[in-house]
Scaffold this motif. Structure first.
Motif, PDB file in Angstrom:
ATOM      1  N   GLY A  85       0.790  -1.221   0.000  1.00 16.56           N
ATOM      2  CA  GLY A  85       0.000   0.000   0.000  1.00 16.56           C
ATOM      3  C   GLY A  85       0.823   1.271   0.000  1.00 16.56           C
ATOM      4  O   GLY A  85       0.477   2.244  -0.665  1.00 16.56           O
ATOM      5  N   TYR A  86       1.926   1.270   0.755  1.00 20.71           N
ATOM      6  CA  TYR A  86       2.719   2.495   0.926  1.00 20.71           C
ATOM      7  C   TYR A  86       4.200   2.294   0.628  1.00 20.71           C
ATOM      8  O   TYR A  86       4.998   3.192   0.871  1.00 20.71           O
ATOM      9  N   GLY A  87       4.576   1.124   0.142  1.00 22.11           N
ATOM     10  CA  GLY A  87       5.971   0.865  -0.214  1.00 22.11           C
ATOM     11  C   GLY A  87       6.734   0.018   0.786  1.00 22.11           C
ATOM     12  O   GLY A  87       7.792  -0.514   0.461  1.00 22.11           O
ATOM     13  N   HIS A  88       6.212  -0.115   2.013  1.00 18.53           N
ATOM     14  CA  HIS A  88       6.930  -0.888   3.037  1.00 18.53           C
ATOM     15  C   HIS A  88       6.978  -2.377   2.681  1.00 18.53           C
ATOM     16  O   HIS A  88       8.028  -3.007   2.779  1.00 18.53           O
ATOM     17  N   THR A  89       5.844  -2.926   2.252  1.00 15.89           N
ATOM     18  CA  THR A  89       5.797  -4.354   1.921  1.00 15.89           C
ATOM     19  C   THR A  89       6.584  -4.627   0.644  1.00 15.89           C
ATOM     20  O   THR A  89       7.196  -5.694   0.505  1.00 15.89           O
ATOM     21  N   ALA A  90       6.624  -3.676  -0.274  1.00 16.78           N
ATOM     22  CA  ALA A  90       7.448  -3.830  -1.478  1.00 16.78           C
ATOM     23  C   ALA A  90       8.918  -3.936  -1.089  1.00 16.78           C
ATOM     24  O   ALA A  90       9.670  -4.723  -1.677  1.00 16.78           O
ATOM     25  N   LYS A  91       9.318  -3.162  -0.110  1.00 21.74           N
ATOM     26  CA  LYS A  91      10.701  -3.213   0.365  1.00 21.74           C
ATOM     27  C   LYS A  91      11.004  -4.580   0.971  1.00 21.74           C
ATOM     28  O   LYS A  91      12.067  -5.162   0.734  1.00 21.74           O
ATOM     29  N   VAL A  92      10.058  -5.114   1.739  1.00 21.73           N
ATOM     30  CA  VAL A  92      10.228  -6.455   2.305  1.00 21.73           C
ATOM     31  C   VAL A  92      10.328  -7.469   1.170  1.00 21.73           C
ATOM     32  O   VAL A  92      11.196  -8.353   1.184  1.00 21.73           O
ATOM     33  N   ALA A  93       9.465  -7.352   0.159  1.00 21.04           N
ATOM     34  CA  ALA A  93       9.487  -8.268  -0.990  1.00 21.04           C
ATOM     35  C   ALA A  93      10.851  -8.246  -1.670  1.00 21.04           C
ATOM     36  O   ALA A  93      11.383  -9.294  -2.050  1.00 21.04           O
ATOM     37  N   ASP A  94      11.429  -7.063  -1.826  1.00 25.34           N
ATOM     38  CA  ASP A  94      12.758  -6.946  -2.435  1.00 25.34           C
ATOM     39  C   ASP A  94      13.814  -7.708  -1.633  1.00 25.34           C
ATOM     40  O   ASP A  94      14.706  -8.338  -2.209  1.00 25.34           O
ATOM     41  N   HIS A  95      13.697  -7.670  -0.318  1.00 22.57           N
ATOM     42  CA  HIS A  95      14.679  -8.362   0.525  1.00 22.57           C
ATOM     43  C   HIS A  95      14.426  -9.871   0.569  1.00 22.57           C
ATOM     44  O   HIS A  95      15.383 -10.654   0.661  1.00 22.57           O
ATOM     45  N   VAL A  96      13.173 -10.289   0.491  1.00 22.22           N
ATOM     46  CA  VAL A  96      12.880 -11.725   0.355  1.00 22.22           C
ATOM     47  C   VAL A  96      13.479 -12.216  -0.959  1.00 22.22           C
ATOM     48  O   VAL A  96      14.128 -13.270  -1.009  1.00 22.22           O
TER      49      VAL A  96
END
Length: 195
Positions: free
Chosen positions: A11-22
């Motif tokens: 929604g705000y970019g935080h989960t996208a950042k987690v996805a990048d690290h996964v």
């Protein structure tokens, strides 16, 4: 080479950042890893469904909003019914991650939602397998890995007053990489054992 798909909403970019690290953790094992936005898979007749069918593993990720996965992720979940009818994902590896503003934040509900989806598709769920890094007085909260002690999947925290540039913190992002590595290694063993 094993193929891993990560389907996520942010929604705000935080989960996208987690996805990048996964992704980073999984790719560091030599796996071929691709990111897919849940919004691009909102309809069962449009989007990269063939790429998901070709993957050896699918990792689901979304923020936890009001005790469950975000609405765009739920729309993707509903759209998977076409894949369900054809057993397109049967016997693939599955795992999940979520992020919210609170340390606990009912994230277990979202992880259970993903595990249920995987079960409905006949997938093989991979849990996190990492002990909590913050469960004794001599532990450092700020540097602790898996500090919220989620075991069903990966759960990270982004403080609500911080942008995605500033959260989740380094410990949660390292935890995300270790999670990606675990899922990739489990996928390699699964694929090797099937052949």
């Amino acid at each position: 080479m094993t193929k891993i798909a990560i389907v996520y909403h942010s929604g705000y970019g935080h989960t996208a950042k987690v996805a990048d690290h996964v992704l980073k953790g999984a790719a560091d094992t030599g796996a071929d890893v691709s990111l897919y936005k849940a919004e691009d898979l909102a309809s069962p007749d449009e989007g990269p469904w063939d790429e998901l069918a070709a993957a050896d593993a699918i990792i689901f990720g979304a923020p936890t909003y009001m005790g469950s996965a975000s609405a765009p992720m739920k729309q993707f979940i509903d759209a998977t019914s076409k894949a369900w009818f054809t057993d397109a994902w049967k016997d693939k590896i599955a795992a999940g991650f979520t992020n919210s503003g609170s340390l606990s934040g009912d994230k277990s509900s979202t992880l259970s939602q993903f595990a249920t989806l995987a079960g409905q598709h006949g997938m093989v769920w991979v849990n996190f397998g990492m002990k909590s890094g913050f469960n004794a007085s001599n532990h450092d909260f700020d540097g602790a890995l898996n500090r919220a002690g989620h075991f069903h999947g990966l759960a990270t925290q982004s403080l609500t007053d911080l942008s995605a540039e500033d959260g989740p913190d380094a410990a949660d992002l390292k935890t995300a990489e270790l999670f990606g590595e675990r899922v990739a290694e489990a996928t390699k063993r699964w694929v090797r054992g099937k052949s």
